[in-house]
Design an enzyme around this catalytic site. Structure first.
Site, PDB file in Angstrom:
ATOM      1  N   VAL A  94     -26.696   3.910 -21.897  1.00 34.06           N
ATOM      2  CA  VAL A  94     -26.296   4.569 -20.709  1.00 34.06           C
ATOM      3  C   VAL A  94     -24.860   5.439 -20.823  1.00 34.06           C
ATOM      4  CG1 VAL A  94     -25.902   3.653 -18.523  1.00 34.06           C
ATOM      5  CG2 VAL A  94     -27.233   1.921 -20.169  1.00 34.06           C
ATOM      6  N   HIS A  98     -18.658   3.309 -19.808  1.00 33.22           N
ATOM      7  CA  HIS A  98     -18.217   1.683 -18.742  1.00 33.22           C
ATOM      8  C   HIS A  98     -17.828   0.702 -20.198  1.00 33.22           C
ATOM      9  CE1 HIS A  98     -22.408   2.468 -21.352  1.00 33.22           C
ATOM     10  NE2 HIS A  98     -21.838   0.954 -21.590  1.00 33.22           N
TER      11      HIS A  98
HETATM   12  P1  AMP Z   1     -24.106   0.085 -24.158  1.00 33.23           P
HETATM   13  O1  AMP Z   1     -25.137   0.034 -25.215  1.00 33.23           O
HETATM   14  O2  AMP Z   1     -22.627   0.215 -24.343  1.00 33.23           O
HETATM   15  O3  AMP Z   1     -24.249   1.644 -23.262  1.00 33.23           O
HETATM   16  O4  AMP Z   1     -24.465  -0.765 -22.620  1.00 33.23           O
HETATM   17  C1  AMP Z   1     -25.594  -0.551 -21.584  1.00 33.23           C
HETATM   18  C2  AMP Z   1     -25.378  -1.448 -21.158  1.00 33.23           C
HETATM   19  O5  AMP Z   1     -25.861  -1.763 -20.315  1.00 33.23           O
HETATM   20  C3  AMP Z   1     -26.378  -3.100 -21.739  1.00 33.23           C
HETATM   21  O6  AMP Z   1     -25.639  -3.759 -22.283  1.00 33.23           O
HETATM   22  C4  AMP Z   1     -27.537  -2.585 -20.670  1.00 33.23           C
HETATM   23  O7  AMP Z   1     -27.795  -4.497 -20.904  1.00 33.23           O
HETATM   24  C5  AMP Z   1     -26.871  -3.140 -18.854  1.00 33.23           C
HETATM   25  N1  AMP Z   1     -28.049  -2.146 -18.104  1.00 33.23           N
HETATM   26  C6  AMP Z   1     -28.822  -1.495 -17.738  1.00 33.23           C
HETATM   27  N2  AMP Z   1     -28.972  -1.024 -17.364  1.00 33.23           N
HETATM   28  C7  AMP Z   1     -28.570  -2.203 -16.038  1.00 33.23           C
HETATM   29  C8  AMP Z   1     -28.289  -2.233 -14.732  1.00 33.23           C
HETATM   30  N3  AMP Z   1     -29.573  -1.925 -13.634  1.00 33.23           N
HETATM   31  N4  AMP Z   1     -27.424  -3.452 -14.598  1.00 33.23           N
HETATM   32  C9  AMP Z   1     -26.789  -4.104 -14.968  1.00 33.23           C
HETATM   33  N5  AMP Z   1     -26.675  -3.509 -16.352  1.00 33.23           N
HETATM   34  C10 AMP Z   1     -27.387  -2.901 -16.722  1.00 33.23           C
END
Ligand code: AMP
Length: 112
Positions: A94, A98
């Site tokens: 994402v 974060h």
């Molecule tokens: P990253 O791989 O560091 O970009 O982490 C992105 C994180 O966002 C992953 O652990 C996903 O499970 C989480 N994620 C994606 N969509 C959502 C959502 N709608 N609500 C909560 N977490 C999410």
């Protein structure tokens, strides 16, 4: 950004299990938790990565949210891991900056 899922969560357009929020940051539980406690902290404003010119005040607010999340999730005493995936080798999926806060169980030594 209109099509960024974390921007949408920040605007309240997509539901999330909110752990902490203020005017600058939002923390919510990860939808696919990798540990008993797995919470994400985001700035409400959009920055693609930690290296995308996040203003110092915003960065500070994100960092200050970490112990608040740990307290709220009950892992302040037992400990937790903080991860910021950045770019392809880190498998960032994402592209809205974060911070992952992971805890609730003993974790393996090391980072990967
Ligand atoms: P990253 O791989 O560091 O970009 O982490 C992105 C994180 O966002 C992953 O652990 C996903 O499970 C989480 N994620 C994606 N969509 C959502 C959502 N709608 N609500 C909560 N977490 C999410």
């Amino acid at each position: 950004m209109s099509d960024c899922i974390f921007c949408m969560i920040g605007r309240g357009e997509i539901p999330a299990s909110v752990v902490y929020e203020d005017d600058e940051v939002l923390a919510f539980d990860d939808i696919a938790p990798q540990a008993p406690v797995h919470t994400l902290i985001i700035p409400r404003a959009h920055y693609a990565t930690v290296a995308d010119g996040v203003p110092p005040e915003t960065m500070l607010r994100v960092i200050e949210a970490i112990p608040r999340v740990a307290e709220a999730k009950g892992v302040a005493g037992s400990g937790y891991r903080v991860i910021i995936n950045t770019g392809p080798d880190a498998a960032q999926s994402v592209h809205h900056f974060h911070v992952h806060v992971l805890g609730g169980k003993p974790m393996a030594e090391g980072m990967v």
